[in-house]
Design a protein around this motif. Structure first.
Motif, short mmCIF file in Angstrom:
data_model
loop_
_atom_site.label_atom_id
_atom_site.label_comp_id
_atom_site.label_asym_id
_atom_site.label_seq_id
_atom_site.Cartn_x
_atom_site.Cartn_y
_atom_site.Cartn_z
N UNK A 159 0.85 -1.20 0.00
CA UNK A 159 0.00 0.00 0.00
C UNK A 159 0.88 1.25 0.00
N UNK A 160 0.37 2.36 -0.46
CA UNK A 160 1.17 3.60 -0.47
C UNK A 160 1.52 4.04 0.96
N UNK A 161 2.63 4.77 1.09
CA UNK A 161 2.98 5.35 2.38
C UNK A 161 1.83 6.24 2.85
N UNK A 162 1.54 6.15 4.13
CA UNK A 162 0.45 6.93 4.68
C UNK A 162 -0.86 6.19 4.75
N UNK A 168 9.04 10.07 8.55
CA UNK A 168 9.26 8.72 8.03
C UNK A 168 8.47 8.49 6.74
N UNK A 169 7.32 9.10 6.66
CA UNK A 169 6.52 8.97 5.44
C UNK A 169 7.21 9.65 4.26
N UNK A 170 7.98 10.68 4.55
CA UNK A 170 8.64 11.45 3.49
C UNK A 170 9.85 10.71 2.89
N UNK A 171 10.39 9.72 3.60
CA UNK A 171 11.58 9.01 3.11
C UNK A 171 11.29 8.26 1.81
N UNK A 172 12.30 8.14 0.98
CA UNK A 172 12.17 7.36 -0.25
C UNK A 172 12.12 5.87 0.05
N UNK A 192 -0.60 -1.12 5.83
CA UNK A 192 0.50 -1.25 4.87
C UNK A 192 0.26 -2.35 3.84
N UNK A 193 -0.70 -3.25 4.11
CA UNK A 193 -0.98 -4.39 3.22
C UNK A 193 0.29 -5.19 2.97
N UNK A 194 0.84 -5.72 4.06
CA UNK A 194 2.10 -6.46 3.96
C UNK A 194 1.98 -7.69 3.08
N UNK A 195 3.03 -7.93 2.31
CA UNK A 195 3.11 -9.11 1.46
C UNK A 195 4.36 -9.90 1.87
N UNK A 196 4.18 -11.19 2.08
CA UNK A 196 5.32 -12.03 2.43
C UNK A 196 6.25 -12.19 1.23
N UNK A 197 7.56 -12.05 1.49
CA UNK A 197 8.56 -12.24 0.44
C UNK A 197 9.68 -13.11 0.98
#
Length: 801
Positions: free
Chosen positions: A73-76, A483-487, A80-85
């Motif tokens: 999901x987008x920042x903010x 933290x949201x502003x970080x790349x 977060x809609x985490x995806x397992x990797x």
């Protein structure tokens, strides 16, 4: 009860959940971790706190992060809609993003972060994280040093040239008097608490200075209930009493401090030989009271050329046409502004108690002392620590039996990679221009400086090992925005947190009971400091969790830094670290209780002669600096000075009309800062966030024990339950930071880190106005009002929303 068919094993270990690192025995049944018990045979193992006893529940908790995760999901976004990797995908992604950002914006744009080594298991790997940061090329490392460590480790450099008491630990076994200032070992370092109880039994005095009568303060010979934020005035007042009554070690002060050096009346600076007509530039000047003439002091040889007993500590002298007097005379005059009566008005501590404490400190020497974050989270932290350091120097107990002692360490090779970071990169530390003597000088980035750099684009990425920044630091909403502003951000942790929720990649970290870790020295006394222990895993890691150390080494290899990390071979790295000790990994693995070297404490190392020169101290003068020219050269007071907090009842009476209470905060023994509130065995006894207030203050607001209340500051409001404490000053209330987690097992809610229903104290506390030297935030002394929440109306309002 263990059934007959089950196999029980007992493994010597130590608990890494906090700085106490208590020696312990881990109990497993059929390979499953079931209990952690004290190990009295270990130098730190006489007792175990409730957090340590809850270790199996922490290891086995259902909310553990068990696999690498990627945000989809987008920042903010709220979720977060985490995806397992896979691990390979995670490490590849992290390395690629960090390398790209370093190429375009420089490695300094990547900030590394870690939880505090004092309140987490990151002590297992923090030196290796620092090595990775330096090898990568970043001077920016945030681990709350300005909030939890500045006073113990770095502010004291401007007096002693050494970390006192951070490395020079209190020799509690021999102390005649113990001074705990802003420090409650019963919740912060249990091994100190048990040692203090033993010391009290053999007759040692205890002085506790704290706004709350908590822990050992309840049985102290002197408990001084100081107003939060006014400790500096109290320390200066005690120094004044010591000097006025002659309660100071004249020999130590004359020989090992800069007390005899002459101070110019016109500039307040130390007189130099060339200013007095001398031919040796760079030397200082003192007054030979026997010959009635000036003498020069050479800091390179630590020599005056005459016996120090001849040097004047008081009086006024004219040298080269310049009026001067010794540092000690300047200090005594400076302290006269803070008589016990004057300090009592500021601090709330009765003048008679101030005088009695000064007498006890002198007559009950040797004195061992310790301070902690109770003094490190104020806008005047550096000068307060300076005042306490000067006080301690006058007593003459440094590195003496029963004082604060640098115990002999196990010889090792350093692994933090100090030589890996180029000077030109070190100069790019965030905050260095604004505060050149502060944490950035030592490669530590304050939370506020990191947030500022993230918000304006200088910081573009974060590599975070477990730090829950938005809850641990003030200005939580600003932290979220930064933290949201970080790349890009990668977060390694055992559980998700509000800070992890703002990351792009989350890496699962094993608990300290599931992985190996090397501990060289346990700090608190010579026996403990002589012990080397390789902590063995008591059960395999759950899921795909890895140790922080494994993550560091894997990431180093993928970043092309394998040559600095033994090509990813942790055993080889440990062998290098251990080589000077003569201890091998094979020996440690065969002896899980550890191996102790026959080390002896060398006292008064400052007096040791080498090539005809005393060792002295690592300060510009080679002496303990009661007057600090280093601070003066950067526009700060040279002598310890008290400045009223910028937001207090005395400095802002206009605000105090609306916010009449002083708000401070304190640790809970049940939780490690913002961790562990999801653990039922810990949460059961403290189900809700608490605010302590005096019964009179509660009655004036129609508040009874257990009521939900709103803590209101000029920056907003959060909720807590009222708890009455008659030992508090009626004008002071004490909250708890770190509340956000729920506990599903007990059906207890979590709290949003932001917004009107939050219980996050740091949401309503600001990082400014901060300490001008260190940037320490005033989290333990601010203004507030407390209001009872009408729970029925609040429930109706929430339902309507």
């Amino acid at each position: 009860m263990v059934k007959g068919s089950e196999r029980q094993a007992r493994t010597p270990t130590f608990c890494a959940l906090c700085v106490s690192r208590c020696g312990a025995t881990a109990v497993t049944v059929d390979g499953r971790f079931t209990a952690l018990e004290p190990d009295p045979a270990h130098p730190t193992g006489r007792a175990l706190c409730v957090k340590g006893k809850a270790a199996p529940a922490i290891v086995g908790h259902a909310d553990r992060v068990l696999h690498p995760l990627r945000r989809t999901a987008p920042k903010g976004a709220e979720d977060p809609a985490w995806e397992r990797i896979s691990w390979d995908d995670a490490i590849d992604t992290v390395a690629a993003r960090l390398s790209a950002i370093a190429t375009t914006s420089g490695p300094e744009s990547v900030v590394f972060a870690a939880a505090s080594p004092s309140t987490s298991a990151i002590s297992d790997s923090v030196d290796w994280i620092v090595r990775l940061r330096r090898a990568f090329g970043s001077p920016n490392f945030t681990c709350s040093m300005e909030l939890c460590g500045w006073g113990r480790y770095l502010a004291s450099m401007y007096t002693f040239g050494a970390p006192v008491p951070g490395a020079f630990m209190p020799d509690l076994e021999r102390a005649g008097c113990i001074l705990y200032w802003g420090y409650n070992p019963s919740v912060a370092r249990l091994v100190h608490a048990t040692a203090t109880v033993d010391a009290r039994r053999r007759g040692a005095k205890l002085v506790a200075i704290d706004p709350r009568r908590a822990g050992l303060a309840s049985s102290a010979d002197h408990w001084l209930r100081v107003r939060p934020g006014s400790d500096g005035a109290l320390a200066i007042a005690i120094v004044g009493v010591l000097l006025e009554r002659g309660f100071y070690d004249v020999e130590f002060v004359r020989r090992w401090t800069n007390a005899p050096l002459l101070v110019r009346a016109d500039t307040g600076r130390l007189l130099r030989s060339e200013e007095a007509g001398g031919a040796e530039p760079g030397r200082y000047v003192a007054w030979d009271a026997v010959a009635a003439r000036p003498v020069s002091y050479d800091p390179t040889t630590r020599s005056y050329g005459v016996d120090e007993a001849r040097l004047a500590l008081e009086g006024r002298y004219t040298v080269g046409g310049l009026e001067c007097r010794p540092v000690l005379a300047e200090l005594a005059d400076h302290c006269r502004e803070y008589t016990p009566d004057a300090a009592a008005e500021i601090t709330g501590v009765p003048a008679a108690d101030i005088a009695r404490v000064a007498e006890t400190l002198w007559t009950s020497r040797p004195v061992a002392f310790y301070t902690w974050s109770g003094l490190e989270q104020h806008s005047g932290t550096t000068q307060t620590i300076r005042a306490i350091n000067v006080l301690y120097a006058l007593l003459g107990c440094l590195d003496a039996p029963g004082g604060n002692v640098l115990f002999t360490p196990v010889p090792t090779n350093p692994v933090d990679g100090l030589d890996l970071l180029a000077p030109e990169q070190r100069a790019k530390a965030f905050g260095l221009d604004e505060r050149p003597l502060g944490p950035a000088r030592f490669e530590f980035t304050t939370g506020s400086d990191f947030y500022a750099a993230a918000l304006d684009g200088r910081a573009r990425a974060l590599v975070n090992f477990g730090a829950n920044l938005v809850v641990a630091q003030g200005d939580s909403a600003r932290g979220r925005d930064a933290l949201t502003q970080l790349d890009f951000a990668v977060h390694a942790d055992t559980f998700l947190s509000p800070t992890a929720d703002l990351a792009d990649i989350v890496l699962p970290v094993a608990t300290p009971f599931e992985v190996e870790a090397l501990r060289i020295g346990f700090e608190v006394n010579q026996q403990a400091q002589s012990l080397v222990q390789l902590r063995r895993p008591v059960q395999p890691p759950r899921g795909e969790a890895r140790s922080d150390l494994e993550i560091v080494f894997a990431l180093a290899k993928r970043l092309g830094l394998g040559a600095q990390f033994w090509d990813g071979d942790i055993d080889a790295a440990w062998r290098h670290q251990l080589a000077p000790s003569g201890i091998t990994l094979e020996q440690l693995r065969a002896q899980p209780a550890g191996i102790a070297l026959p080390l002896k404490t060398v006292h008064r190392k400052h007096a040791r002669i080498r090539d005809g020169i005393p060792a002295g101290f690592r300060t510009p003068s080679g002496k303990v600096e009661l007057l600090s020219e280093t601070l003066a050269e950067h526009g700060h007071p040279a002598l310890p000075t008290f400045t009223e907090p910028a937001i207090s009842p005395r400095s802002r009476p206009d605000l105090a009309v609306r916010y009449p209470l002083v708000l401070t905060c304190a640790k809970s023994v049940r939780f490690a800062e913002s961790q562990h509130r999801q653990i039922a065995t810990l949460r059961r006894a403290t189900p809700d966030p608490q605010l302590e207030l005096h019964p009179d203050a509660a009655a004036a607001r129609a508040i009874t024990a257990g009521d939900w209340v709103r803590i209101v500051t000029p920056n907003g409001a959060v909720r807590a339950r009222a708890r009455l404490n008659s030992t508090l000053d009626p004008g002071v209330v004490c909250g708890q930071h770190g509340w956000w987690q729920g506990c599903a097992e007990l059906g207890l809610p979590g709290y949003p880190p932001y917004g009107p229903d939050s219980a996050n104290l740091n949401l309503i506390l600001r990082q400014e106005p901060s300490d001008p030297v260190s940037g320490s935030a005033p989290l333990r002394a601010s203004l507030c009002e407390v209001e009872r929440i009408d729970t029925q109306n609040a429930a109706t309002a929430r339902a309507a929303r």
